[in-house]
Design an enzyme around this catalytic site. Sequence first.
Site, PDB file in Angstrom:
ATOM      1  N   TYR A  41       0.786  -1.165  -0.098  1.00 24.19           N
ATOM      2  CA  TYR A  41      -0.143   0.064  -0.043  1.00 24.19           C
ATOM      3  C   TYR A  41       0.880   1.365   0.000  1.00 24.19           C
ATOM      4  O   TYR A  41       0.758   2.153  -0.866  1.00 24.19           O
ATOM      5  CB  TYR A  41      -0.728   0.019   1.278  1.00 24.19           C
ATOM      6  N   LYS A  89       1.351   4.108  -2.940  1.00 29.74           N
ATOM      7  CA  LYS A  89       1.000   5.432  -2.610  1.00 29.74           C
ATOM      8  C   LYS A  89       2.092   6.520  -2.981  1.00 29.74           C
ATOM      9  O   LYS A  89       2.072   7.658  -3.563  1.00 29.74           O
ATOM     10  CB  LYS A  89       0.339   5.764  -1.043  1.00 29.74           C
TER      11      LYS A  89
END
Length: 265
Positions: free
Chosen positions: A159, A163
């Site tokens: 994740y 990002k």
Amino acid sequence: MLRTALDLSGRVAVVTGAASGIGRGSCEVLAELGAAVVCADIDHPGAEATAALIGAAGGRAVAAEVDTASAASVDALVARVAADFGRLDVMANIAGIMHTSTVVDTTDEDLDRVLAVNFKGAFHGCRAAARVMVPQGSGSIVNMASSAIDTAAPGLLCYGAAKAAMIQLTKTLATEVGPHGVRVNAVAPGWTVTGMTGRHWTAEDGTEDPERKAATTAPMARLSPLRRVGEPLDVAYAVAYLASDAAAFTTGQILRPNGGATMPW
Ligand SMILES: NC(=O)c1ccc[n+]([C@@H]2O[C@H](COP(=O)([O-])OP(=O)(O)OC[C@H]3O[C@@H](n4cnc5c(N)ncnc54)[C@H](O)[C@@H]3O)[C@@H](O)[C@H]2O)c1
């Protein structure tokens, strides 16, 4: 007069991740400010529900199905919007998925899937939007990052990497399209109550366990000097600001609606 900077009347916005949480909130705020909003999500009934909410409130919205992991799907969506509306003013790349696994337990498939939806999804949206906005000579792209760009935590490699890559995409594209009147920014929210985080206290049938909710949110709230976690609208207002002419001199930036949680204090 100053209010006109936030007025989105006559503008056309595409929002991915529109069926839930931050995406749904962003659709509602953009519509409230006057934009015609295309509510796009892989969850088509959910996107339709968002468009219906906006319609019931007197706004203008349509639903669309999209899989951000697929370039063809995103390209088709943006081409359809450009053909139907004749323009594209705002592209909010908000769709995302959560994944947790320690580095040693992460499979190649895990990493590929999270990068595909969370990073390439934004890349597909940016590229398709820029191809319309650059010849148009105007537009604002907003990418939904996360506090995970500022901090590390066990299990958040996939994740956080997606990002962080999204931030490089945001800044790079900002340098390329700025001379053509197109702005590109990112929002990096802190912990926000949505479907993504609600899975900690919501059962399959949708019922919530208030004790688990309190136990999950309390430690996150303590990270913020404001002593609370975020709500979708806290983040949606940041999206709307960056989408609007109020942010006309803002590009390549990261706005952090996180209650101050990631500053050293
Ligand atoms: N909730 C938080 O605490 C938080 C914090 C920081 C950043 N974010 C980011 O905000 C964004 C929205 O998250 P949320 O919290 O509202 O979560 P959510 O789960 O409520 O909403 C995510 C939406 O994305 C859609 N989606 C998932 N995969 C898709 C795909 N391949 N194509 C199209 N749509 C897809 C889902 O159907 C859902 O409607 C995400 O990018 C997330 O990473 C959330």
